[in-house]
Design a protein around this motif. Structure first.
Motif: not given
Length: 109
Positions: A75-82
């Motif tokens: 989820l942290d990576r998704i928030t960075e690359e949304w």
């Protein structure tokens, strides 16, 4: 039921073997699925495959659980690359709709 399983595995192995032998840049499972599609169109269905796959289709929703776990784990990576993810989703959806519409028009002729 065993006959259906053997047929599915045979098409996957055929796809993997063709990709390996011809050094094709696509996954073997995808080529195997394309070969299976051609087979089913030619034979107009297959009772053994229907018997084998029907029970699995009832539980198809279980295949989404690993994807959901992967999303929660990253989820942290998704928030960075949304933004990139959203752009890819919108673009791929538009391309899929356009390709489907063009294919349908060509096939209706």
């Amino acid at each position: 039921m065993i006959e259906g399983l053997i047929k599915l595995l045979a098409f996957q192995v055929a796809g993997e073997a063709a990709v390996y032998t011809l050094s094709l840049p696509i996954p073997g499972a995808v080529l195997g699925m394309a070969l299976l599609f051609v087979y089913l169109v030619y034979r107009q269905g297959d009772e053994a495959l229907d018997t084998f796959t029907a029970p699995f289709l009832r539980h198809l929703s279980l295949l989404f659980i690993p994807a959901a776990v992967g999303i929660m784990a990253h989820l942290d990576r998704i928030t960075e690359e949304w933004l990139a993810i959203a752009a890819a989703l919108v673009a791929s959806t538009i391309v899929a709709v356009v390709v489907t519409a063009v294919s349908l028009r060509l096939l209706k002729r």
